[in-house]
Design a protein around this motif. Structure first.
Motif, mmCIF file in Angstrom:
data_model
loop_
_atom_site.group_PDB
_atom_site.id
_atom_site.type_symbol
_atom_site.label_atom_id
_atom_site.label_comp_id
_atom_site.label_asym_id
_atom_site.label_seq_id
_atom_site.Cartn_x
_atom_site.Cartn_y
_atom_site.Cartn_z
ATOM 1 N N SER B 269 0.835 -1.201 0.000
ATOM 2 C CA SER B 269 0.000 0.000 0.000
ATOM 3 C C SER B 269 0.870 1.251 0.000
ATOM 4 N N VAL B 270 2.049 1.170 0.618
ATOM 5 C CA VAL B 270 2.955 2.319 0.558
ATOM 6 C C VAL B 270 3.405 2.536 -0.885
ATOM 7 N N LEU B 271 3.765 1.455 -1.573
ATOM 8 C CA LEU B 271 4.181 1.591 -2.975
ATOM 9 C C LEU B 271 3.048 2.145 -3.835
ATOM 10 N N LEU B 272 1.843 1.684 -3.539
ATOM 11 C CA LEU B 272 0.672 2.153 -4.278
ATOM 12 C C LEU B 272 0.506 3.663 -4.098
ATOM 13 N N MET B 273 0.698 4.092 -2.851
ATOM 14 C CA MET B 273 0.593 5.513 -2.545
ATOM 15 C C MET B 273 1.637 6.280 -3.352
ATOM 16 N N VAL B 274 2.866 5.752 -3.372
ATOM 17 C CA VAL B 274 3.942 6.401 -4.124
ATOM 18 C C VAL B 274 3.601 6.452 -5.613
ATOM 19 N N ILE B 275 3.083 5.339 -6.134
ATOM 20 C CA ILE B 275 2.747 5.293 -7.558
ATOM 21 C C ILE B 275 1.701 6.348 -7.895
ATOM 22 N N VAL B 276 0.668 6.457 -7.085
ATOM 23 C CA VAL B 276 -0.402 7.396 -7.403
ATOM 24 C C VAL B 276 0.067 8.837 -7.260
ATOM 25 N N ILE B 277 0.880 9.086 -6.237
ATOM 26 C CA ILE B 277 1.416 10.445 -6.089
ATOM 27 C C ILE B 277 2.269 10.792 -7.312
ATOM 28 N N THR B 278 3.119 9.865 -7.727
ATOM 29 C CA THR B 278 3.971 10.099 -8.897
ATOM 30 C C THR B 278 3.137 10.352 -10.142
ATOM 31 N N LEU B 279 2.130 9.500 -10.344
ATOM 32 C CA LEU B 279 1.276 9.657 -11.528
ATOM 33 C C LEU B 279 0.637 11.028 -11.558
ATOM 34 N N THR B 280 0.113 11.451 -10.412
ATOM 35 C CA THR B 280 -0.565 12.730 -10.359
ATOM 36 C C THR B 280 0.404 13.865 -10.644
ATOM 37 N N VAL B 281 1.593 13.780 -10.043
ATOM 38 C CA VAL B 281 2.588 14.831 -10.275
ATOM 39 C C VAL B 281 2.962 14.877 -11.754
ATOM 40 N N VAL B 282 3.213 13.689 -12.335
ATOM 41 C CA VAL B 282 3.591 13.643 -13.751
ATOM 42 C C VAL B 282 2.479 14.233 -14.608
ATOM 43 N N GLN B 283 1.265 13.847 -14.291
ATOM 44 C CA GLN B 283 0.153 14.358 -15.094
ATOM 45 C C GLN B 283 0.083 15.874 -15.019
ATOM 46 N N PHE B 284 0.218 16.422 -13.811
ATOM 47 C CA PHE B 284 0.102 17.862 -13.682
ATOM 48 C C PHE B 284 1.300 18.582 -14.301
ATOM 49 N N ARG B 285 2.481 17.978 -14.164
ATOM 50 C CA ARG B 285 3.684 18.624 -14.664
ATOM 51 C C ARG B 285 3.749 18.649 -16.196
ATOM 52 N N TYR B 286 3.526 17.483 -16.778
ATOM 53 C CA TYR B 286 3.811 17.360 -18.215
ATOM 54 C C TYR B 286 2.570 17.403 -19.089
ATOM 55 N N VAL B 287 1.533 16.688 -18.643
ATOM 56 C CA VAL B 287 0.353 16.672 -19.501
ATOM 57 C C VAL B 287 -0.303 18.041 -19.511
ATOM 58 N N GLU B 288 -0.283 18.699 -18.359
ATOM 59 C CA GLU B 288 -0.972 19.973 -18.246
ATOM 60 C C GLU B 288 -0.409 21.018 -19.198
ATOM 61 N N LYS B 289 0.907 20.913 -19.503
ATOM 62 C CA LYS B 289 1.528 21.894 -20.382
ATOM 63 C C LYS B 289 0.911 21.878 -21.769
ATOM 64 N N LYS B 290 0.435 20.694 -22.151
ATOM 65 C CA LYS B 290 -0.110 20.568 -23.495
ATOM 66 C C LYS B 290 -1.587 20.914 -23.555
ATOM 67 N N VAL B 291 -2.159 21.182 -22.395
ATOM 68 C CA VAL B 291 -3.584 21.470 -22.372
ATOM 69 C C VAL B 291 -3.793 22.956 -22.618
ATOM 70 N N GLN B 292 -4.737 23.258 -23.488
ATOM 71 C CA GLN B 292 -5.019 24.672 -23.743
ATOM 72 C C GLN B 292 -6.176 25.112 -22.871
ATOM 73 N N TYR B 293 -5.898 26.052 -21.997
ATOM 74 C CA TYR B 293 -6.991 26.561 -21.168
ATOM 75 C C TYR B 293 -7.659 27.730 -21.839
#
Lengths: 432, 293
Positions: B269-293
């Motif tokens: 469950s600790v690893l799961l927590m790490v995975i989800v935190i990482t995914l969210t950070v990656v999504q906000f960091r990189y995917v968000e740049k390509k999103v046009q607001y």
């Protein structure tokens, strides 16, 4: 004022001593079985004034066990908990948590005689010296159910296949008669590996199947087991065998007449009788004639009642009294006849015989004959493996990968054995 | 008018945020801390013998090929749940947005599945797909196909993905339709006057304007697929056949609650927590740049 309070509390204390001792009993019997347990407990409570048993249903086996362990860790444990056979090693290893039933009965019960209980039942739950650690409650063993109408249509005799060799011809005849499924099974690991090993007197694990110590390694990847699973895989391709799921999902396929045979627990009898509108027969679990001349007994599944420590001293005589009640021949015979679980005492077998139950309900004595016709060996006494739920899961995964053609029997079982041994090492370490 | 702070009392703001803080502490920080502590222990079920083993549970997990299988299963499962769930919701939202007569009716019907508890949704689909009593296997057998998700891993995956998507797509639908309705009509009309066909209007005007919504839903859907599909899997396949539907969160449950191996389960469950935190950070960091607001 203080004195009055003191007097009151002393009075209250005396009152409690005189009142009945309440003990908590957590079980995993749902549905009709749960109602029967409630009725048995109510009968016990009505039969005397000193003890009140509070029975409560706590979900399935693993939920009940996990719940009881969590409760123990926070000091809220029940007096009695029903634990399934795969949890035995975990309970046994927790020496500070359990009150072995032979000690309990020697301490608080007159005339407790362990030899009154079926040795093939108690053997599974005994320590290395043969002392009973928990009270057997619901034990069953695998048998084969067959659909008489289907057998008739296929021109087969009115009996199940005696050997697995015979299953080949019987299964093919069923398919030729237009059926899509010769047989299906419940509890594949229990029936087709654990009981297969016992029946052919080959070890499932080292150390007398784990009874002699924690440094056990599994041996279910032996020749007998690989050959059987390999044959099952071929049958799965041809339709003689069809996989239905890990637990008893196959029941509905047997009830509906889709599958003509079904290897399932003897405790499935009531369900089969209630849900089938065709005549059915019960026969002993087949064996490989090529591997053994006289098959061994099968081993049991089901659950036993464990007594937990940490309660007030007056609870334990009460628990012993309840266990005495449950072991009475009439109570056992009634439970056996109602549920299809094995009776736990020889007296209950005799009583059931006298009452004419076996004569009136053909097939109900098959399991008992299978269990009592030969003396159990170290390979057929039972299994004592740590992390057994995980090992069952590993075996289920391995067998499923065989059925869906991803792996050969040999490869899947070897891999499952390696992974099971990792689990055993983890358990050994945690319980050092 | 007030020229002073609305909060006269110095303690009042703290009192007002206290409920939220307490809930976070009790239901998140404290159990997460417990899991972290447990993940460093090897312990028997009853807690009689406890050994502090540092990172051994993690090393054991990461060197276990089954754990990597579970990671792969979760990745494939999450991808399909998020992709199918969002694509289907977008398609239906675009269509429901065009409906003039009775649009409320269709929209309500499409939102309904969200009100169904995951385990109920799973049981509904399980009934429909049950090899022995299900309607769909019955129809499939008419055309010569034998459906048995208990033995076939692809079919098992299809079943859990369908059940999970069905449960989640209403949520996506609500957000997409709200997003669609927020797009100014004038933009679409202007494009139409310029001669853009509906297909082009959608991909060049509507879709870019919807991308913030789509991005938000992507995060939500992945988290949903990671954590909230437990009930669906538990009620249908229990992780089988083989390991084919045993996602990370299901494995946490199985090892911890059935297997009583608390150390490994906590480490997972600790690893799961790490995975989800990482995914969210990656999504906000990189995917968000390509999103046009």
């Amino acid at each position: 004022m203080k004195k009055t309070l003191l007097a009151l509390s002393v009075a209250a204390g005396i009152g409690q001593v005189q009142a009945a001792t309440e003990i908590e009993f957590w079980h995993a019997m749902g549905g009709a079985l749960g109602e029967k347990v409630d009725a048995m407990v109510a009968d016990f409570n009505a039969s005397q004034d000193d003890v009140v048993v509070n029975a409560s249903y706590r979900g399935n086996y693993s939920e009940t066990m996990t719940g009881a362990i969590a409760a123990f860790r926070s000091g809220e444990q029940p007096d009695i908990v029903q634990v399934y056979e795969v949890g035995t090693a975990t309970m046994m290893a927790a020496e500070g948590a359990i009150y072995p039933v032979y000690q309990l009965m020697e301490e608080y019960s007159n005339g407790f005689d362990q030899s009154a209980y079926l040795s093939t039942v108690t053997g599974y739950y005994a320590d290395e010296n043969g002392n009973m650690l928990s009270m057997p409650f619901n034990s069953s063993t695998p048998v084969l159910y067959y659909n008489k109408a289907a057998f008739d249509a296929a021109g087969l005799p009115d009996r199940g296949p005696k050997t697995w060799e015979e299953m080949n011809t019987f299964g093919q005849a069923i398919l030729d008669a237009g059926y899509d499924c010769g047989f299906t099974t419940a509890w594949q690991s229990w029936i087709h590996l654990e009981n297969l090993s016992a029946r052919h007197n080959v070890p499932f694990a080292t150390n007398d199947n784990g009874f002699a110590g924690l440094d056990t390694e599994v041996e279910f990847n032996g020749d007998v087991q690989i050959a059987h699973i390999d044959q099952m895989a071929q049958w799965h391709d041809s339709g003689i065998f069809s996989y239905s799921g890990r637990t008893s999902e196959g029941s509905s396929r047997f009830y509906s007449g889709e599958c003509a045979m079904y290897t399932e627990s003897s405790a499935g009898y009531a369900g089969v009788r209630a849900n089938t509108d065709f005549e059915f027969g019960v026969s002993q679990l087949p064996y490989w004639e090529s591997q053994i001349d006289q098959p061994q007994n099968t081993i049991i599944g089901g659950a036993t009642l464990w007594t937990l420590r940490g309660q007030d001293d007056d609870h334990y005589p009460a628990v012993a009294r309840f266990f005495e009640y449950l072991s009475q021949p009439d109570v056992q015979a009634d439970w056996h006849q109602f549920s299809g679980y094995l009776p736990i005492t020889y007296a209950a077998v005799e009583l059931t015989k006298e009452q004419g139950f076996y004569a009136n309900n053909p097939g109900t004595d098959v399991a008992i004959n299978q269990m009592t016709s030969v003396a159990p060996t170290a390979n057929s006494r039972g299994l004592r493996l740590g992390n057994f739920p995980q090992i069952r899961g590993i075996i289920d995964e391995a067998l499923e990968s065989v059925w869906n053609g991803d792996a050969s029997a040999e490869r899947a079982l070897n891999r499952a054995a390696r992974r099971s041994n990792e689990q055993l090492r983890r358990f050994e370490r945690a319980n050092r | 008018m007030h020229d002073k702070s609305v909060f006269q009392h110095r303690l009042l703001p703290y009192v007002l945020v206290a409920p939220q803080l307490i809930i976070t502490l009790v239901f998140f920080i404290w159990p997460a801390g417990q899991a972290l502590y447990q993940s460093f222990l090897v312990e028997d079920a009853f807690g009689f013998s406890t050994e502090f083993v540092w990172f051994e549970n993690f090393i054991y997990l990461l060197s276990d090929p089954e754990y990597w299988t579970s990671i792969r299963v979760t990745a494939v499962f999450s991808f399909w749940v998020a992709f199918v769930g969002m694509a289907l919701a977008l398609l239906l939202a675009a269509m429901a947005d065009k409906v003039i007569r009775g649009s409320r009716f269709y929209q309500t019907l499409l939102i309904w599945p969200y009100a169904v508890a995951p385990v109920v949704a799973a049981v509904l689909w399980l009934m429909l797909f049950s090899p022995s009593i299900g309607l769909l296997p019955f129809w499939l057998s008419k055309v010569g196909y034998q459906w048995n998700h208990l033995a076939n891993s692809v079919e098992a995956n299809i079943l859990v993905i369908i059940a999970s998507v069905w449960k989640q797509f209403s949520y996506n639908f609500i957000f997409f339709i709200a997003g669609l309705q927020a797009i100014p009509r004038s933009l679409i009309e202007a494009a139409a006057i310029d001669g853009a066909r509906p297909f082009r209007r959608f991909w060049q005007i509507v879709f870019p304007l919807l991308s913030p919504t789509a991005f938000f839903l992507l995060v939500v859907n992945v988290v949903y697929a990671f954590f909230e599909t437990f009930a669906v899997i538990h009620a249908t396949t229990q992780g089988g056949p083989g390991n084919s539907t045993k996602t990370l969160v299901y494995k946490v449950f199985e090892d911890g609650f059935i297997g009583l191996d608390l150390g490994s389960s906590s480490a997972q469950s600790v690893l799961l927590m790490v995975i989800v935190i990482t995914l969210t950070v990656v999504q906000f960091r990189y995917v968000e740049k390509k999103v046009q607001y």
